[in-house]
Design an enzyme around this catalytic site. Structure first.
Site, PDB file in Angstrom:
ATOM      1  N   ASP A  55       0.774  -1.283  -0.071  1.00  0.00           N
ATOM      2  CA  ASP A  55       0.034   0.153  -0.078  1.00  0.00           C
ATOM      3  C   ASP A  55       0.840   1.438  -0.107  1.00  0.00           C
ATOM      4  OD1 ASP A  55      -3.164   0.748   1.273  1.00  0.00           O
ATOM      5  OD2 ASP A  55      -1.504   2.270   1.171  1.00  0.00           O
ATOM      6  N   ASP A  58      -3.479   2.115  -5.555  1.00  0.00           N
ATOM      7  CA  ASP A  58      -2.099   2.305  -4.662  1.00  0.00           C
ATOM      8  C   ASP A  58      -2.045   0.689  -4.023  1.00  0.00           C
ATOM      9  OD1 ASP A  58      -3.760   2.557  -2.543  1.00  0.00           O
ATOM     10  OD2 ASP A  58      -2.031   3.870  -1.516  1.00  0.00           O
ATOM     11  N   GLU A  59      -2.719  -0.102  -4.275  1.00  0.00           N
ATOM     12  CA  GLU A  59      -2.784  -1.269  -3.277  1.00  0.00           C
ATOM     13  C   GLU A  59      -2.998  -2.556  -3.892  1.00  0.00           C
ATOM     14  OE1 GLU A  59      -5.659  -2.220   0.416  1.00  0.00           O
ATOM     15  OE2 GLU A  59      -6.440  -0.464  -0.998  1.00  0.00           O
TER      16      GLU A  59
HETATM   17  P1  TTP Z   1      -5.177   5.217   1.135  1.00  0.00           P
HETATM   18  O1  TTP Z   1      -4.136   4.136   0.916  1.00  0.00           O
HETATM   19  O2  TTP Z   1      -6.311   4.620   2.031  1.00  0.00           O
HETATM   20  O3  TTP Z   1      -4.345   6.286   1.708  1.00  0.00           O
HETATM   21  P2  TTP Z   1      -3.153   6.931   1.269  1.00  0.00           P
HETATM   22  O4  TTP Z   1      -2.348   6.023   0.254  1.00  0.00           O
HETATM   23  O5  TTP Z   1      -3.348   8.369   0.986  1.00  0.00           O
HETATM   24  O6  TTP Z   1      -2.554   6.985   2.678  1.00  0.00           O
HETATM   25  P3  TTP Z   1      -1.789   5.788   3.765  1.00  0.00           P
HETATM   26  O7  TTP Z   1      -2.121   4.655   2.574  1.00  0.00           O
HETATM   27  O8  TTP Z   1      -0.176   6.254   3.607  1.00  0.00           O
HETATM   28  O9  TTP Z   1      -2.530   5.880   5.019  1.00  0.00           O
HETATM   29  O10 TTP Z   1      -5.761   5.595  -0.329  1.00  0.00           O
HETATM   30  C1  TTP Z   1      -4.977   5.717  -1.473  1.00  0.00           C
HETATM   31  C2  TTP Z   1      -5.520   6.806  -2.147  1.00  0.00           C
HETATM   32  O11 TTP Z   1      -6.843   6.879  -2.483  1.00  0.00           O
HETATM   33  C3  TTP Z   1      -5.383   8.303  -1.467  1.00  0.00           C
HETATM   34  O12 TTP Z   1      -4.021   8.658  -1.809  1.00  0.00           O
HETATM   35  C4  TTP Z   1      -6.452   9.033  -1.970  1.00  0.00           C
HETATM   36  C5  TTP Z   1      -7.505   8.120  -2.566  1.00  0.00           C
HETATM   37  N1  TTP Z   1      -8.483   8.163  -1.247  1.00  0.00           N
HETATM   38  C6  TTP Z   1      -9.741   9.000  -1.759  1.00  0.00           C
HETATM   39  O13 TTP Z   1      -9.746   9.491  -2.641  1.00  0.00           O
HETATM   40  N2  TTP Z   1     -10.699   8.976  -0.797  1.00  0.00           N
HETATM   41  C7  TTP Z   1     -10.744   8.269   0.305  1.00  0.00           C
HETATM   42  O14 TTP Z   1     -11.507   8.462   1.000  1.00  0.00           O
HETATM   43  C8  TTP Z   1      -9.653   7.392   0.717  1.00  0.00           C
HETATM   44  C9  TTP Z   1      -9.189   6.784   1.871  1.00  0.00           C
HETATM   45  C10 TTP Z   1      -8.614   7.409  -0.252  1.00  0.00           C
HETATM   46 MG    MG Z   2      -2.119   3.944   0.585  1.00  0.00          MG
END
Ligand code: TTP
Ligand code: MG
Length: 363
Positions: A12, A107-108
């Site tokens: 992630d 991203d995952e």
């Molecule tokens: P996440 O992996 O949940 O968050 P992140 O990568 O920004 O942070 P981290 O993993 O380090 O905690 O989500 C990935 C992307 O998806 C995030 O950069 C933006 C998008 N996203 C949204 O647009 N809305 C949301 O509610 C969430 C949770 C994520």
């Molecule tokens: Mg993330």
């Protein structure tokens, strides 16, 4: 392969959208950065960097609230094309290490490296190398979780963020889950968490104490899943197949069929086969469609979407009767029938498929 021998990695990316912005625009570095709606708009925060998180800002928070918490933050609009491009590169890295990877979002992803021989099969070293390869290719930082199933690997990737590398071994899994707060369980949403707390279930250990009967009675079918994850059990395979949009079965008859009842029986038979396929793929469906090809090759389809997931216990006779209205069934010869299921979702619970009494209806 026994579950506890599997090697699953969950990758992630850290603060993904924000990290791409900071990579592409150095002026955004080293300051709180919020990607999403502007502070004076009614928009929300998509994500923010870790500097901004110190102020209590998080995804899905109204941008106006984020502004109140941190007026000095930089607010930028998302650039989805840039995130997609980064995502493509990340997936190319995954493909260098295994062909068994399952992206969950941009991203995952889950990776199954059980049969990899890289680093003598050390999943931790493989994960470390993947992080390095992602950085070399994208200048972005990923966190990795390593464990023997998806549920634990996903928890692990969150444990050591940002720039995390965290392993939960088969020896640690059960105890690890016992000590977890119920709110940290993926798959237990806010509403369920509240309900569990009302029953005094605060931790994995509390959840483990509940009987399967109680969990099923209180939470419906999801109860089975909760019963499993409280024991760190998760059989779900890493699924690298492109997501199928529908699951179906059809038959061409050597001799045309005609009678209404015969068609109805056949539809039940085909439905049962489609449900079995669905179950094998660990999917649920909400839409049922039928296909009828008349003797002259004229073909029609009819479908109905239900408000709940399709299950074997439903009254399919009335659903089929409804779909057969305004068709020529009973009046024209039919050479082919098909049943397909769509509006698919991954089923969180392993619903038990029970073989119905199949009678060979094919003439
Ligand atoms: P996440 O992996 O949940 O968050 P992140 O990568 O920004 O942070 P981290 O993993 O380090 O905690 O989500 C990935 C992307 O998806 C995030 O950069 C933006 C998008 N996203 C949204 O647009 N809305 C949301 O509610 C969430 C949770 C994520
Ligand atoms: Mg993330």
């Amino acid at each position: 392969m026994p579950d506890h021998c599997r090697k699953i990695i969950h990758i992630d990316m850290d603060a993904f959208f924000a990290a791409v912005e900071q990579r592409d625009f150095p002026k955004y570095r080293n300051k709180p950065l919020i990607v999403g709606g502007q502070p004076n708009s009614r928009g929300v925060v998509a994500t923010c960097n870790y500097e901004a998180r110190k102020f209590g800002i998080h995804s899905a928070m109204p941008s106006s609230q984020a502004y109140r918490l941190c007026p000095q933050a930089v607010f930028v609009k998302p650039r989805f094309e840039a995130y997609k491009q980064a995502s493509v590169l990340i997936r190319q890295v995954f493909a260098d290490y295994t062909n068994l990877f399952e992206p969950l979002s941009l991203d995952e992803a889950y990776l199954d490296v059980s049969s990899s021989t890289i680093h003598q099969g050390s999943a931790t070293l493989i994960a470390k190398e993947i992080k390095q390869a992602i950085f070399a290719k994208t200048q972005l930082i990923a966190s990795a979780g390593i464990s023997y199933n998806k549920f634990l690997a996903k928890i692990a990737s969150d444990m050591d963020k940002p720039d995390g590398l965290y392993l939960i071994t088969p020896e640690q899994g059960v105890q690890f889950v016992e000590s977890m707060a119920i709110g940290k369980f993926h798959g237990i949403g806010k509403a369920t968490e509240k309900k569990m707390r009302a029953y005094g279930i605060e931790t994995g250990q509390d959840l483990k104490k509940q009987s399967l009967a109680f969990l099923l009675q209180t939470f419906g079918k999801a109860g089975q899943h909760y019963h499993n994850i409280a024991r760190a059990i998760d059989h779900r395979p890493v699924n690298n197949h492109r997501e199928s949009k529908s699951v179906g079965v059809e038959t061409t008859y050597p001799i045309d069929i005609r009678k209404h009842q015969q068609v109805l029986d056949q539809l039940h038979y085909l439905l049962n086969k489609a449900l079995k396929k669905l179950n094998d793929k660990k999917l649920t469906a909400q839409t049922v469609s039928i296909k009828i090809k008349y003797h002259d090759f004229v073909q029609i389809t009819r479908s109905q979407t239900l408000s709940v997931s399709i299950s074997q216990s439903m009254d399919f006779t009335s659903i089929f009767e409804n779909l057969l209205k305004n068709t020529d069934v009973g009046q024209r010869n039919i050479r082919l029938l098909g049943v397909s299921l769509s509006s698919l979702h991954y089923s969180s619970e392993t619903f038990k498929y029970q073989q119905m009494d199949l009678f060979d209806l094919v003439p």
